[in-house]
Design a protein around this motif. Structure first.
Motif, PDB file in Angstrom:
ATOM      1  N   SER A  15       0.841  -1.197   0.000  1.00  9.08           N
ATOM      2  CA  SER A  15       0.000   0.000   0.000  1.00  9.08           C
ATOM      3  C   SER A  15       0.876   1.247   0.000  1.00  9.08           C
ATOM      4  O   SER A  15       2.095   1.178   0.164  1.00  9.08           O
ATOM      5  CB  SER A  15      -0.911   0.013   1.229  1.00  9.08           C
ATOM      6  OG  SER A  15      -0.184   0.391   2.393  1.00  9.08           O
ATOM      7  N   TYR A  17      -8.084   0.937   4.768  1.00 14.59           N
ATOM      8  CA  TYR A  17      -7.533  -0.342   4.322  1.00 14.59           C
ATOM      9  C   TYR A  17      -8.051  -1.464   5.207  1.00 14.59           C
ATOM     10  O   TYR A  17      -8.527  -1.237   6.318  1.00 14.59           O
ATOM     11  CB  TYR A  17      -6.000  -0.326   4.399  1.00 14.59           C
ATOM     12  CG  TYR A  17      -5.327   0.741   3.575  1.00 14.59           C
ATOM     13  CD1 TYR A  17      -4.995   0.517   2.245  1.00 14.59           C
ATOM     14  CD2 TYR A  17      -5.006   1.973   4.142  1.00 14.59           C
ATOM     15  CE1 TYR A  17      -4.360   1.503   1.490  1.00 14.59           C
ATOM     16  CE2 TYR A  17      -4.375   2.964   3.400  1.00 14.59           C
ATOM     17  CZ  TYR A  17      -4.056   2.726   2.074  1.00 14.59           C
ATOM     18  OH  TYR A  17      -3.433   3.688   1.333  1.00 14.59           O
ATOM     19  N   ILE A  73      -7.760  -4.063  -3.764  1.00 10.84           N
ATOM     20  CA  ILE A  73      -6.406  -4.146  -3.217  1.00 10.84           C
ATOM     21  C   ILE A  73      -6.263  -5.384  -2.343  1.00 10.84           C
ATOM     22  O   ILE A  73      -5.238  -6.051  -2.332  1.00 10.84           O
ATOM     23  CB  ILE A  73      -6.073  -2.881  -2.389  1.00 10.84           C
ATOM     24  CG1 ILE A  73      -6.035  -1.648  -3.268  1.00 10.84           C
ATOM     25  CG2 ILE A  73      -4.749  -3.053  -1.653  1.00 10.84           C
ATOM     26  CD1 ILE A  73      -5.868  -0.349  -2.495  1.00 10.84           C
ATOM     27  N   ILE A 100      -3.736  -5.588   3.335  1.00 12.82           N
ATOM     28  CA  ILE A 100      -2.417  -4.946   3.286  1.00 12.82           C
ATOM     29  C   ILE A 100      -1.554  -5.339   4.474  1.00 12.82           C
ATOM     30  O   ILE A 100      -0.385  -4.972   4.540  1.00 12.82           O
ATOM     31  CB  ILE A 100      -2.507  -3.407   3.207  1.00 12.82           C
ATOM     32  CG1 ILE A 100      -3.040  -2.805   4.508  1.00 12.82           C
ATOM     33  CG2 ILE A 100      -3.354  -2.966   2.016  1.00 12.82           C
ATOM     34  CD1 ILE A 100      -2.752  -1.320   4.652  1.00 12.82           C
TER      35      ILE A 100
END
Length: 325
Positions: free
Chosen positions: A9, A156, A180, A183
């Motif tokens: 990230s 996140y 994504i 993380i």
């Protein structure tokens, strides 16, 4: 203080993470405030907590203490990357049967709102699953997390106590949705607990997660007090000390040669691993916090790392080589 990216990230965090599990339990509010102020002054911008901290009927107390600290202003909230976790039962009668430990879109929505209220903030940088729940589909979980991201309530998503397999599945499902994904992975990892080196650390590093070790001193067993009868309450009784006495004595001898404290060397060893983002220092006092800062500056040479491996042998090499050849 030194900083690094959290996994792949763009979020930068300090190489030490302030753990808050003792706040409101073994550490009163005034001392908690002093520790958090000292952390910011030292450049630590990464704080970790969980909605259940405070425990039992006092679950949520730790988040409330952090919220009152944020409310003092002075840039405290703006300078802090706050991470919290959800999974456990918050003992809220309104949750009914959905209050039991586990993951669901219901809990992500309700428990996130609860954490935001207690922390006196409108967003959380890193929202973590405290454990895996294999009874729930990733369709449900990634849908709920993405809704929270779109609403600006979380930045996140992270995991905690996931196996390497769970991390791989989670990331595959996220990629299929164009997300994504995770993380970070918060995992028990220390000199006496090196099993994560087989699967969790390689999987995390390969799939873009930063590893956040919890219990880096194994509940105080690696802090230097255990041999003097001062092992932390989470390290168990003296039976564990006796089990590892020869290792702890050899380790003390090495640290004495290096002129460093055992707790500092334990943290520095973790920081030397490229898969590790930031160990969690779960201090109870300001004095303990101040001692921990030395770890960021300490660089262990090859000879010291080899001696540590001899005292605390690892599980046998990275996956899959440890299994296949």
């Amino acid at each position: 203080m030194k900083y690094t990216y959290m996994g792949r990230s763009g979020l930068k965090v300090s190489r030490l993470c302030l753990g808050t599990m003792n706040f409101g339990v073994d550490t009163d509010e005034q001392e908690s405030f002093r520790i958090m102020d000292a952390a910011l002054d030292a450049g630590i911008n990464f704080f970790d907590t969980a909605n259940i901290y405070g425990w039992g009927e006092n679950a949520g107390r730790t988040e409330e203490i952090i919220g009152r600290w944020f409310s003092q202003g002075g840039g405290r909230r703006e300078r802090t990357v706050i991470a919290t976790k959800m999974y456990g039962d918050m003992s809220d009668a309104n949750d009914g049967p959905n209050g039991s430990s586990g993951l669901s879109a219901y809990k992500i929505r309700r428990h996130l709102e609860g954490s935001l209220h207690r922390l006196q903030t409108d967003h959380i940088e890193l929202y973590q699953m405290h454990h895996v729940d294999r009874n729930v589909t990733w369709d449900e979980l990634w849908g709920a997390f993405q809704t929270a991201v779109n609403q600006g309530k979380i930045g996140y998503v992270g995991s905690s106590n996931f196996a390497g397999w769970d991390i791989a599945v989670a990331q595959g499902e996220a990629k299929a949705r164009g997300l994504i994904g995770l993380i970070s992975e918060q995992h028990k990892y220390n000199l006496l607990c090196r099993l994560p080196e087989l699967e969790v650390l390689p999987a995390s590093k390969s799939l873009g997660l930063g590893v956040i070790p919890w219990s880096p001193l194994d509940g105080g067993l690696l802090a230097g007090n255990a041999l003097r009868g001062g092992a932390g309450k989470r390290s168990g009784d003296m039976k564990r000390v006796e089990k590892h006495r020869s290792q702890l004595e050899a380790y003390k001898g090495l640290c004495d040669e290096l002129g460093e404290r055992e707790d500092v060397v334990s943290l520095a060893w973790l920081l030397a691993n490229p898969a590790v983002t930031a160990p969690i220092i779960g201090v109870r006092t300001l004095e303990q916090f101040e001692r921990s800062l030395r770890a960021v500056e300490l660089e262990l040479d090859e000879a010291a790392m080899k001696r540590i491996d001899e005292i605390f042998p690892g599980p046998g090499g990275d996956a899959p080589r440890a299994y296949a050849w």
